[in-house]
Design an enzyme around this catalytic site. Structure first.
Site, PDB file in Angstrom:
ATOM      1  N   HIS A 333       0.858  -1.191   0.000  1.00 31.62           N
ATOM      2  CA  HIS A 333       0.000   0.000   0.000  1.00 31.62           C
ATOM      3  C   HIS A 333       0.891   1.236   0.000  1.00 31.62           C
ATOM      4  CE1 HIS A 333      -1.991  -3.101   2.638  1.00 31.62           C
ATOM      5  NE2 HIS A 333      -2.990  -2.900   1.790  1.00 31.62           N
ATOM      6  N   ASP A 366      -9.021  -1.444   2.258  1.00 29.44           N
ATOM      7  CA  ASP A 366      -9.164  -2.718   2.962  1.00 29.44           C
ATOM      8  C   ASP A 366     -10.605  -3.212   2.963  1.00 29.44           C
ATOM      9  OD1 ASP A 366      -6.494  -2.986   3.599  1.00 29.44           O
ATOM     10  OD2 ASP A 366      -6.679  -2.005   5.549  1.00 29.44           O
TER      11      ASP A 366
END
Length: 437
Positions: A333, A366
C-alpha cells in the site's frame, strides 16, 4: 519510536535503496522443511491428515471438513444488522469495480483470411484461502470471491480455519460473508494443510481439488503455496502487511501517523514506512506515532511492528528522490500526502495500490473502496499485481488461417525453420503444397 534512515546529501541508486530501506523479512525457505512433510502427508492421506494437523496446531477438530449448509445459514441469520449492511455496501462497490475489469475477446486480422482471436477463459475451480489467526477477515472473503465470480469461475471453495470458540467451525462472520455471496462450499481447514488439501483433494471425502489457490496467509501458508505451485496455480506468496507514505510539508502529521498505525496493528511483522524530504514532518509524525500507538486495542502488536527494523522514517533531499525511494520500496500500500498528490501518484510505478490524498487512507481499500486488498508484498509490486478479475482468467489465442493466408506467409516459416535447424517444421508447411522462397 520509528527508526530513521537518513539518505540526504546524495542521490541513492536503486541498488543502494534496496539495501538501505527498512524491510521486514519472512523467510519462507526456513519453514519449508517443516511444511513439506505436511503437504506430502495431506497429499497421501487427504482430509484425515488435514484434520489431524489442525487438531495438533490449533487445538480443534471439526466433525468434518465441509461446513454444513445449516451452519452457514445460521451464521447469516445471526449477523448483526450494521455488519450485514456494511458487508453489502462493500460487496456492491467491489463487484462494480471487478465487473468492469473483465476484458472482452478481440480479433486481429493480419491479412485476408488470417486472424488471431484472444479470448478469456475462467479458471474452472478455485480455492480461496481466508486467514483467521489474530483477527477475523470477512473482507478477505469478499476480495477473493467477487473477482472469481466476475471472471465467470464456475466452482469455488472458501477454505478458512476452524475456531474452538465456535464449535470447531469457522468464525460466523466469515461464514455469513460466504452466504451473502452465494458461496455454498466452505472447508473448515487452515494453515499449510488447507493449501495442500485444496491442491490434492480427497475423493473419498467428496473434496474435489482446485486448479488455483489464492488468498493471504502466514509464512506456513506461503510455504505451502510454493510447494504446490505447479500442481495448482497460485496468486502469490503473501508476506506481512506494509504501508509506505510519501509525504511533504503539506501533509497532516496526525493523519500520516494514524495511517501508519492502522497497518501496524495487523501483525508484529507489519511494516510502516514514511518517506519524506521534510525533517519537520518527520519529527511531528514520529511524535504522533509515539502518542497514538498505545491507544489502539492492538497496542502491543502495533508498537512492536512500529519499533521493528521493518518500519521507520526515510529522509531524502527532495521529492524526486522521495518518489525514487518509494518506487524502490514497492509497497503493498502506498499513500501520497503531497501537494498535487494526483500528479505525484501518476509518477509512481511500483505499488500494489496507490491511495491519493488525505481522504483516501489504506483502510478504505481494505474494506469498501471497490479495489482489491489482496496485494503484492515484500517489494514484489515491482513485477506483480494484486488480485483482480484478471487473476481468474486465462487468455487463449485462437489462430485461424485459410489456404491463401498460409501460402502468403509459408515461405517465411520455412526459412525460419531451416535457420533453427528444425526441418520438420518446414515440412509441415510444404506438405500443404507450399514451397519456400
Amino acid at each position: 519510536m520509528l527508526h530513521l534512515t537518513d539518505l540526504r546529501g546524495r542521490k541513492p541508486s536503486t541498488s543502494e535503496l534496496r539495501r538501505a530501506l527498512p524491510r521486514g523479512s519472512v523467510d519462507v525457505n526456513a519453514v519449508l522443511p517443516t511444511v513439506a512433510p505436511i503437504v506430502e502427508d495431506v497429499a497421501a492421506r487427504g482430509a484425515s491428515a488435514a484434520l489431524a494437523y489442525g487438531e495438533r496446531f490449533d487445538g480443534v477438530r471439526p466433525a468434518n471438513v465441509r461446513v454444513p449448509r445449516e451452519v452457514i445459514d445460521e451464521a447469516l441469520a445471526g449477523l448483526a444488522a450494521e455488519v450485514r449492511e456494511a458487508l453489502e455496501v462493500a460487496i456492491a462497490r467491489i463487484r462494480t469495480v471487478h465487473a468492469a475489469q473483465k476484458p472482452q475477446p478481440r480479433t486481429t486480422e493480419l491479412a485476408p483470411g488470417a486472424t488471431v482471436t484472444e479470448k478469456f477463459i475462467p479458471i474452472s475451480r478455485v480455492g480461496l484461502y481466508v486467514p483467521g489467526g489474530k483477527a477475523v477477515y470477512p473482507s478477505s472473503v469478499l476480495m477473493n470471491v467477487i473477482p472469481a465470480q466476475e471472471a465467470g469461475t464456475s466452482s469455488m471453495v472458501v477454505c478458512t480455519p476452524p475456531q474452538v470458540e465456535f464449535g470447531g467451525w469457522p468464525h460466523p462472520t466469515i461464514l455469513a460473508a460466504c452466504a451473502l455471496l452465494g458461496v455454498e462450499e466452505v472447508w473448515a481447514v487452515g494453515g499449510a494443510q488447507a493449501v495442500a488439501l485444496l491442491a490434492y483433494g480427497d475423493d473419498a471425502a467428496g473434496l474435489e481439488p482446485v486448479d488455483m489457490v489464492t488468498g493471504p496467509g502466514n509464512v506456513f501458508v506461503a510455504a505451502a503455496k510454493r510447494l504446490v505451485n505447479g500442481v495448482v496455480g497460485i496468486d502469490a506468496e503473501a508476506g506481512p502487511s506494509e504501508i509506505a507514505v510519501l509525504a511533504d510539508d503539506s501533509a497532516d502529521p496526525t493523519l500520516v501517523a494514524v495511517d501508519l498505525i492502522s497497518q501496524a496493528e495487523h501483525d508484529e511483522n507489519a511494516a510502516s514506512v514514511l518517506i519524506t524530504a521534510s525533517e519537520s514532518l518527520a519529527r511531528k509524525v514520529d511524535a504522533e506515532v509515539e502518542r497514538l500507538a498505545g491507544l489502539t486495542l492492538n497496542a502491543d502488536r502495533a508498537r512492536s511492528a512500529l519499533g521493528g527494523r521493518q518500519s521507520g522514517i526515510v529522509l531524502v533531499d527532495d521529492l524526486v528522490t522521495a518518489i525514487a525511494a518509494t518506487d524502490a520500496y514497492a509497497s503493498e500500500h502506498t499513500e501520497v500526502h503531497t501537494e498535487n498528490a494526483r500528479e505525484v501518484a501518476e509518477r509512481l510505478t511500483n505499488a500494489g495500490a496507490i491511495f491519493i490524498g488525505p481522504y483516501s487512507p489504506v483502510p478504505l481499500g481494505d474494506y469498501a473502496a471497490g479495489s482489491n486488498h489482496v496485494l503484492p508484498t515484500s517489494g514484489t509490486a515491482r513485477f506483480n499485481a494484486g488480485l483482480s478479475t484478471h487473476t481468474f482468467l486465462k487468455p487463449v489465442n485462437l489462430v485461424e488461417y485459410d489456404e491463401a493466408a498460409l501460402r502468403e506467409v509459408g515461405p517465411h516459416i520455412i526459412a525460419l525453420a531451416a535457420e533453427e535447424q528444425l526441418p520438420a517444421h518446414g515440412e509441415a508447411i510444404k506438405a500443404r503444397g507450399i514451397e519456400g522462397s
